[in-house]
Design an enzyme around this catalytic site. Structure first.
Site, PDB file in Angstrom:
ATOM      1  N   HIS A 191      52.153  15.194  24.489  1.00  0.00           N
ATOM      2  CA  HIS A 191      52.679  16.379  23.882  1.00  0.00           C
ATOM      3  C   HIS A 191      53.223  17.596  24.630  1.00  0.00           C
ATOM      4  O   HIS A 191      53.221  18.643  24.257  1.00  0.00           O
ATOM      5  CB  HIS A 191      51.590  17.020  22.825  1.00  0.00           C
ATOM      6  CG  HIS A 191      51.025  16.091  21.745  1.00  0.00           C
ATOM      7  ND1 HIS A 191      49.485  16.354  21.542  1.00  0.00           N
ATOM      8  CD2 HIS A 191      51.503  15.188  21.215  1.00  0.00           C
ATOM      9  CE1 HIS A 191      49.214  15.405  20.508  1.00  0.00           C
ATOM     10  NE2 HIS A 191      50.340  14.617  20.307  1.00  0.00           N
TER      11      HIS A 191
ATOM     12  N   GLU B 150      46.643   7.146  16.895  1.00  0.00           N
ATOM     13  CA  GLU B 150      48.157   7.073  17.019  1.00  0.00           C
ATOM     14  C   GLU B 150      48.351   5.778  17.856  1.00  0.00           C
ATOM     15  O   GLU B 150      49.291   5.441  18.303  1.00  0.00           O
ATOM     16  CB  GLU B 150      49.000   8.180  17.788  1.00  0.00           C
ATOM     17  CG  GLU B 150      48.699   9.337  16.669  1.00  0.00           C
ATOM     18  CD  GLU B 150      49.762  10.244  17.155  1.00  0.00           C
ATOM     19  OE1 GLU B 150      50.746  10.352  16.342  1.00  0.00           O
ATOM     20  OE2 GLU B 150      49.691  10.983  18.081  1.00  0.00           O
TER      21      GLU B 150
END
Lengths: 244, 244, 244, 244
Positions: free
Chosen positions: D98, D77
């Site tokens: 997250h 990512e």
């Protein structure tokens, strides 16, 4: 006037306990009134409480001015402490904290109140101070001058703790052991109260239970027990003095 | 009558497990009935459970009087233990705790009940004892004399655990392993029940599931496994005795 | 048929990761299918997962019988593992856990569903198995024989995880890395879902997001990264094999 | 163009702080723009942030291409970082996380907003980016190419942080200290907001409080204090540079 060694050690212990118990993180602080000069107080230089040692302690007058030629950066919010000592001759120690469990009570229209005996020193009424009431909304919510501090002290009145809207709390005590104890159990009380509110109705402590039976002795072994325990867990047991 | 070494070691293990599992902090305590004199019980001097060692154990009669000339300060609330041993000849160990997850159930009008198999020893009914019912609201909620203790024991009846309003819980067991297990899983059960209540309807354990199948053997390796594990985590594995 | 050393090491790593991540405590277990004999599986003797070492691993047939003359006490609930391997030739590793965040979903009428990408291997449907449906309420909720296990396997069907009412969950995976990952993120998903439900409406993962794009490769460095990290944190980094 | 040693050390410190404060686990990452080439950024190879050291740092162009012949696997990512540097010349550091407390706000129809002063850098508006809006539901929600990254950047606009539905958040800052601070206090703000929402009405920070008083100086000792504290707690205090 020099400060007794044990006063400095107790202030270090208080810093470490509050950090270890997650009452403070990089922010938050604890002070004591100068034992022989009630117009002064003792507070660490600008440093995370977990890192504070005796040599970090600075001396201030009640308007937040550094005593002597100490050039080390002080906490921005030392004015909380000075204003509370000024307004409340009965108190000898102050804690300022951002403990997150208490923050929801500062921003919602729900009163904090003691529901467990460990937190009865919260007292019957916990005022919420909103800096914007007097100073408008062009602040960063911090207590960065004596006017801010005095407004907070006025809102505190004769209570033991005031919530600061969007910011944290300020607590006062007759001794450093008292105010540390209050500061540790206030977040516990907040969690219990939060859970109980989700259940519907609940029973808070009664006025008599908050006041406690007459003849209560703060020098009880039971009080010392928690202070000693927290100090040992925080790794500063070797600094402990005698049980009062 | 002397106390077997392993009884003292087990009592230290129990103190350390309860501290390590956050069932007790600076407060809370665990006792055992004297193995050879059912009219006496063993309990630490006034000390945080995490710090307790064998030499801290004192002996008491069931009315809370210290046996012998031991001058060390005892726990203020030793009367919880004595009164429960007096009222319940079937039980051999007692825990008193302020575990915060259980506190909301003591102040709200919501019954605690077992919803997970690990907590089935909670039993079908968990009474809530309110000291104010008999003693009014001029107390600090503590069980500081035998009258308080006996009132609590009466409320407990034949249950395994009673919640104490605004204070904590008192749990009893046939053995120290039983009551420590119950005390560790009661807060877990409280958290699960709290979450499930927020979802709406929920299914508690059935009566048969709480009673368990006949032939259940508390000496199962599965019971010992948790005790051993908790003891090792709490740093007192070297004190473990033989699996019964 | 002997078991490769790395299989044993991976099983120890899995035990330690699950303990370190609070997915299991003194209870809960993880197994792998025997690499060269699909009619057998490998599982520790009755021991807290955090304490398991290679020498604790025992071998079982799918009906839960110990292979050979190993007299050490096995887990009471080994039948969970055998029954799932029997019913699901596609899976090679099984976890059983009491992770508390998942328990509320097993007792309330609210479906568990994946809401975060890390938990998409939960799959589109999470069945709830209630032992009482077939075996009545005179059990202690434990899976203590092959009939219990097969009933659970039937309820699981082709899903990845089944909640066990009042007890915990059973999860399956194509590999030990898969099922450990699922078991770590299932409680996280439960917490996020619990919070979001309190907000009102929420968006779960779409079917396509759960299935994932075609060409997904479980041997990606990103998968290994978490396994390696968790192993190191759990203190068993030295047992790590090669990235597949 | 070589990278100053302290830039690499600061990036390692940021990785370790975010791991120690539970903002990232095995996943999540932090980058800085190259100090002397704004068309490049620095980011670790694919590795859990808690394990990152200086030698792990790789260099990328803004489209996510590795600079030079570095063959080590990069994060899938990395496109989050490149696209944000491309769209926002004013920012010099990016965090992707997250953190679970923020996830519920990404999947429910409830806006994240700053309610505590420590989190005022969140800004007045926190957009939610849903990858499915443009790319449909056949993704695994990950930002695995430059198109994904640019769509996220467009949604972020001139905000400080965007929630990513079912995935996490992306935050940007003028400096690495700024964005780490924001990333640490965003989950705290989420917890406080979650609790306060359960109470009913609440007061968020006012626009003026979010903007802060003019003359605010990010080089204040108070800013450095938290960075220093977190670094020491994370075990990388020896990498600290001078207070700016």
């Amino acid at each position: 006037m020099s400060v007794p060694e044990q006063t400095l050690r107790d202030l270090v212990i208080a810093n470490r306990i509050l950090a270890h118990q997650n009452v403070v993180d990089g922010y938050g602080h604890v002070s004591v009134r100068h034992p022989s000069n009630p117009e002064r107080f003792l507070l660490s230089r600008s440093r995370a409480p977990e890192l504070v040692v005796e040599g970090d302690i600075m001396e201030f007058t009640l308007d937040g001015t550094v005593v002597g030629d100490d050039r080390r950066p002080p906490y921005l919010e030392r004015f909380i402490h000075g204003a509370l000592y000024e307004a409340r001759p009965d108190i000898h120690s102050v804690v300022h904290s951002h403990a997150e469990e208490t923050l929801a009570f500062g921003i919602a229209n729900v009163p904090m109140k003691p529901v467990i005996h460990l937190a009865r020193s919260i007292g019957p009424h916990v005022p919420v101070w909103d800096i914007a009431d007097k100073f408008g909304d062009n602040t960063d919510l911090l207590v960065t001058n004596a006017d801010h501090g005095r407004d907070l002290a006025q809102r505190l009145g004769d209570a033991s703790v005031a919530l600061m809207r969007g910011h944290g709390f300020a607590a006062v005590g007759r001794s450093i052991v008292d105010v540390v104890r209050l500061s540790v159990y206030l977040p516990v009380n907040a969690r219990v109260l939060t859970a109980a509110m989700s259940f519907g109705s609940l029973m808070a402590l009664a006025a008599g239970e908050i006041a406690g039976p007459s003849g209560f002795d703060p020098g009880l072994p039971a009080y010392w027990r928690a202070w000693e325990y927290w100090a040992r867990r925080a790794g500063v047991g070797e600094r402990l003095g005698e049980m009062p």
